[in-house]
Motif scaffolding. Structure first.
Motif, PDB file in Angstrom:
ATOM      1  N   PHE A 114       0.791  -1.225   0.000  1.00  0.00           N
ATOM      2  CA  PHE A 114       0.000   0.000   0.000  1.00  0.00           C
ATOM      3  C   PHE A 114       0.828   1.283   0.000  1.00  0.00           C
ATOM      4  N   GLY A 115       2.149   1.138  -0.002  1.00  0.00           N
ATOM      5  CA  GLY A 115       2.979   2.320   0.012  1.00  0.00           C
ATOM      6  C   GLY A 115       2.953   3.062   1.340  1.00  0.00           C
ATOM      7  N   ILE A 116       2.502   2.364   2.396  1.00  0.00           N
ATOM      8  CA  ILE A 116       2.457   2.967   3.728  1.00  0.00           C
ATOM      9  C   ILE A 116       3.875   3.019   4.293  1.00  0.00           C
ATOM     10  N   ASP A 117       4.173   4.075   5.020  1.00  0.00           N
ATOM     11  CA  ASP A 117       5.481   4.180   5.666  1.00  0.00           C
ATOM     12  C   ASP A 117       5.754   2.940   6.517  1.00  0.00           C
ATOM     13  N   TYR A 118       6.937   2.365   6.335  1.00  0.00           N
ATOM     14  CA  TYR A 118       7.307   1.132   7.032  1.00  0.00           C
ATOM     15  C   TYR A 118       7.091   1.232   8.539  1.00  0.00           C
ATOM     16  N   HIS A 119       7.545   2.332   9.133  1.00  0.00           N
ATOM     17  CA  HIS A 119       7.490   2.465  10.587  1.00  0.00           C
ATOM     18  C   HIS A 119       6.051   2.519  11.090  1.00  0.00           C
ATOM     19  N   ILE A 120       5.185   3.237  10.364  1.00  0.00           N
ATOM     20  CA  ILE A 120       3.778   3.303  10.767  1.00  0.00           C
ATOM     21  C   ILE A 120       3.142   1.923  10.670  1.00  0.00           C
ATOM     22  N   ALA A 121       3.378   1.244   9.546  1.00  0.00           N
ATOM     23  CA  ALA A 121       2.798  -0.083   9.345  1.00  0.00           C
ATOM     24  C   ALA A 121       3.291  -1.064  10.401  1.00  0.00           C
ATOM     25  N   MET A 122       4.564  -0.999  10.715  1.00  0.00           N
ATOM     26  CA  MET A 122       5.150  -1.913  11.693  1.00  0.00           C
ATOM     27  C   MET A 122       4.596  -1.667  13.093  1.00  0.00           C
ATOM     28  N   VAL A 123       4.478  -0.407  13.485  1.00  0.00           N
ATOM     29  CA  VAL A 123       3.968  -0.069  14.813  1.00  0.00           C
ATOM     30  C   VAL A 123       2.500  -0.462  14.949  1.00  0.00           C
ATOM     31  N   VAL A 124       1.690  -0.183  13.930  1.00  0.00           N
ATOM     32  CA  VAL A 124       0.272  -0.553  13.973  1.00  0.00           C
ATOM     33  C   VAL A 124       0.118  -2.073  14.091  1.00  0.00           C
ATOM     34  N   SER A 125       0.910  -2.809  13.329  1.00  0.00           N
ATOM     35  CA  SER A 125       0.867  -4.272  13.407  1.00  0.00           C
ATOM     36  C   SER A 125       1.238  -4.756  14.806  1.00  0.00           C
ATOM     37  N   ALA A 126       2.274  -4.158  15.375  1.00  0.00           N
ATOM     38  CA  ALA A 126       2.703  -4.533  16.724  1.00  0.00           C
ATOM     39  C   ALA A 126       1.619  -4.240  17.747  1.00  0.00           C
ATOM     40  N   ILE A 127       0.936  -3.101  17.589  1.00  0.00           N
ATOM     41  CA  ILE A 127      -0.127  -2.735  18.531  1.00  0.00           C
ATOM     42  C   ILE A 127      -1.260  -3.753  18.485  1.00  0.00           C
ATOM     43  N   VAL A 128      -1.618  -4.201  17.280  1.00  0.00           N
ATOM     44  CA  VAL A 128      -2.695  -5.195  17.151  1.00  0.00           C
ATOM     45  C   VAL A 128      -2.295  -6.505  17.825  1.00  0.00           C
ATOM     46  N   ILE A 129      -1.083  -6.970  17.547  1.00  0.00           N
ATOM     47  CA  ILE A 129      -0.609  -8.226  18.141  1.00  0.00           C
ATOM     48  C   ILE A 129      -0.552  -8.118  19.664  1.00  0.00           C
ATOM     49  N   VAL A 130       0.041  -7.034  20.144  1.00  0.00           N
ATOM     50  CA  VAL A 130       0.145  -6.823  21.585  1.00  0.00           C
ATOM     51  C   VAL A 130      -1.237  -6.658  22.202  1.00  0.00           C
ATOM     52  N   GLY A 131      -2.134  -6.009  21.459  1.00  0.00           N
ATOM     53  CA  GLY A 131      -3.478  -5.763  21.986  1.00  0.00           C
ATOM     54  C   GLY A 131      -4.225  -7.031  22.322  1.00  0.00           C
ATOM     55  N   TYR A 132      -4.370  -7.935  21.351  1.00  0.00           N
ATOM     56  CA  TYR A 132      -5.170  -9.131  21.641  1.00  0.00           C
ATOM     57  C   TYR A 132      -4.438 -10.108  22.542  1.00  0.00           C
ATOM     58  N   THR A 133      -3.091 -10.103  22.482  1.00  0.00           N
ATOM     59  CA  THR A 133      -2.334 -11.015  23.348  1.00  0.00           C
ATOM     60  C   THR A 133      -2.351 -10.542  24.796  1.00  0.00           C
ATOM     61  N   SER A 134      -2.142  -9.240  25.028  1.00  0.00           N
ATOM     62  CA  SER A 134      -2.119  -8.729  26.404  1.00  0.00           C
ATOM     63  C   SER A 134      -3.506  -8.749  27.030  1.00  0.00           C
ATOM     64  N   LEU A 135      -4.545  -8.639  26.208  1.00  0.00           N
ATOM     65  CA  LEU A 135      -5.909  -8.685  26.743  1.00  0.00           C
ATOM     66  C   LEU A 135      -6.290 -10.105  27.146  1.00  0.00           C
ATOM     67  N   GLY A 136      -6.161 -11.031  26.209  1.00  0.00           N
ATOM     68  CA  GLY A 136      -6.679 -12.378  26.438  1.00  0.00           C
ATOM     69  C   GLY A 136      -5.654 -13.424  26.782  1.00  0.00           C
ATOM     70  N   GLY A 137      -4.367 -13.087  26.686  1.00  0.00           N
ATOM     71  CA  GLY A 137      -3.324 -14.026  27.065  1.00  0.00           C
ATOM     72  C   GLY A 137      -3.301 -15.278  26.202  1.00  0.00           C
ATOM     73  N   PHE A 138      -3.012 -16.406  26.834  1.00  0.00           N
ATOM     74  CA  PHE A 138      -2.781 -17.672  26.129  1.00  0.00           C
ATOM     75  C   PHE A 138      -3.996 -18.116  25.327  1.00  0.00           C
TER      76      PHE A 138
END
Length: 509
Positions: free
Chosen positions: A157-181
């Motif tokens: 999508f031509g999105i800035d690498y850093h923005i795309a990477m941070v958003v992806s990390a937030i999603v992963i961290v979000g559902y993992t930190s909320l619901g755990g294993f």
């Protein structure tokens, strides 16, 4: 953004929304650290099987394996796949059920915790060493997952690498930190389904564009050694290169890594009904064999598509599925949605590994280092807060490591795999099956195996070379095993309390 990109984006956004919702749902069911890190040992057989394999395969299945097959043919990818398939089956056959019973018997909820309690190591030296091994190899491994997500979105999508990477990390961290294993395992189950769909669609579409399977095989046959199992194709010289027995053994040694993979072992510890391990083993083994075979075939088909002028020659062979999905998206909006599912499969394979690695690394820090080293008795609420904060801190470190857009996404995977396999694999096998094994052997073997991965890769393989330039997991695993056995035999035998527990677990069928 054109219609094709919009269609792809819709599929990916729907997928990301689903995994976040799952995290929110399980956040309400996660009451203590046992739930957060092990799901209360209530994982069903299908979720156990598929989440274990999804967290194992990562984007390597959808990018790395087809890329190797595309470049050099069947041999390298094939022997690696065979080694992984055998390792998967044996891990489920001999480790899963016994570890489930043993870990429950001694009250262990993390891998370092299991080693420490198994040997009743009162000073927590073994636990802390194991926790450090996990953090050393998993934090950059997780960073590579963040980077993969950033590069995927940035390329499409031509999105800035850093923005795309941070958003992806937030999603992963979000559902993992909320619901755990449980959240990680459930999303991994869904992700395994998406990965399967992606593989099938890409294969069928690719064959049709390459002119049929006959044309694909004819093209592959025209390249010396491309379809051989005992020689391989060298794209630089255009000639066949022999595959020695040592090279094959070294490649198949990938399978040894399974015995020490914390994110897979945790699934075994979390199984609700140990008597259903056989079903999990069958499901996992069949899925792994089929998915890896399809992935290898996609690499060969991709080369056929290049020959048929449907794709340009790839500068980066690991983007073969991305390129096929992009081609598919050009056939209309519906096909763009389907292409989005394929790319969500790549995203899913990356996220399914990253969430499991985050849990393993954060549990090592919060439970084993902070809890074991400081020996603090904390309330359940405080433990949950520490668990989630630790996970977030580790994620931030991962983002910092992945900040350089030119950083290697997959280069560290084989090294981290070797590290876990050599440090933990021999200790795990001897802990489960050898009564004479003791804490001194476990500590020495873990240190020797982990250290030898570094020594072999950066000194022996480089300085000596020749027949010693093999995958570091094989020699490091053997050295870790031998050191463990020798040290256990020359030091005092384990106490009767330890051996009595071993015998109790041994009687369970």
């Amino acid at each position: 953004m054109d219609k094709a990109q919009i269609g792809i984006m819709i599929s990916i956004v729907v997928y990301l929304s689903i995994v976040v919702i799952i995290g929110v749902i399980y956040s309400r069911k996660t009451k203590n650290v046992g739930d957060f890190y092990l799901g209360g040992r209530k994982l069903g057989p299908l979720v156990t099987a598929m989440s274990a394999e999804a967290s194992d395969m990562s984007s390597w299945l959808l990018m790395g394996l087809p890329g190797v097959a595309y470049l050099t043919g069947v041999a390298d990818a094939g022997w690696t796949a065979i080694g992984l398939a055998v390792g998967t089956y044996l891990n489920w056959l001999i480790v899963a059920k016994k570890l489930r019973y043993y870990s429950d018997k001694i009250g262990a909820i993390t891998v370092p915790d299991f080693f420490s309690r198994r040997y009743k190591e009162k000073h927590n030296i073994l636990m802390i060493i194991a926790a450090i091994v996990i953090i050393v190899f998993f934090v950059p491994y997780t960073a590579s997952g963040f980077a993969a997500c950033g590069k995927l979105f940035g390329t499409l999508f031509g999105i800035d690498y850093h923005i795309a990477m941070v958003v992806s990390a937030i999603v992963i961290v979000g559902y993992t930190s909320l619901g755990g294993f449980n959240a990680a395992s459930t999303t991994d189950f869904i992700q395994s389904i998406i990965m399967t769909i992606a593989l099938v669609i890409v294969l069928v579409f690719g064959i049709s564009k390459a002119g049929g399977m006959g044309a694909v095989i004819e093209n592959a046959n025209s390249l010396p050694g491309y379809l051989g199992m005992f020689n391989t194709y060298d794209p630089e010289t255009g000639a066949a290169v022999d595959h020695s027995a040592l090279t094959i053994a070294s490649t198949m040694a990938w399978g040894l890594g399974y015995f020490g993979m914390p994110h897979i072992i945790l699934r075994f510890m979390a199984i609700e009904d140990p008597n259903k391990v056989k079903l999990s083993r069958r499901v996992a083994s069949v899925w792994v064999v089929i998915s890896m075979a399809v992935a290898v075939l996609i690499g060969i088909v991709g080369l056929g598509m290049v020959k048929a002028n449907q794709l340009n020659a790839l500068e980066d062979s690991e983007t073969i599925i991305v390129q096929i999905a992009d081609l598919l998206s050009q056939h209309g909006f519906v096909f763009a949605l389907i292409a989005g599912v394929i790319l969500a499969g790549i995203l899913a394979s990356t996220m399914s590994t990253a969430d499991s690695q985050l849990l393993a690394a954060s549990s090592s820090m919060s439970e084993n280092i902070l809890g074991g080293l400081l020996k603090r008795e904390l309330s359940e609420t405080t433990q949950m807060v520490i668990a989630r904060v630790t996970l977030i801190i580790i994620s931030i470190i991962g983002v910092v490591i992945a900040w350089d857009s030119n950083s290697s996404v997959f280069g560290i995977v084989s090294f981290a795999w070797a590290g876990f396999g050599a440090a933990f694999g021999p200790v795990m096998l001897l802990a489960l099956f050898w009564k004479r094994s003791n804490k001194y052997g476990a500590i020495a073997g873990m240190v020797a195996g982990g250290a030898m991965v570094f020594i072999w890769k950066y000194i022996i393989a480089v300085k000596v070379g020749g027949i010693f330039a093999i995958y570091e997991l094989l020699p490091a695993f053997l050295i870790g095993l031998i050191v463990n056995v020798i040290v256990s035999l020359v030091t005092p035998a384990p106490e009767s309390e330890i051996t009595d527990t071993f015998e109790e677990v041994k009687k369970i069928k």
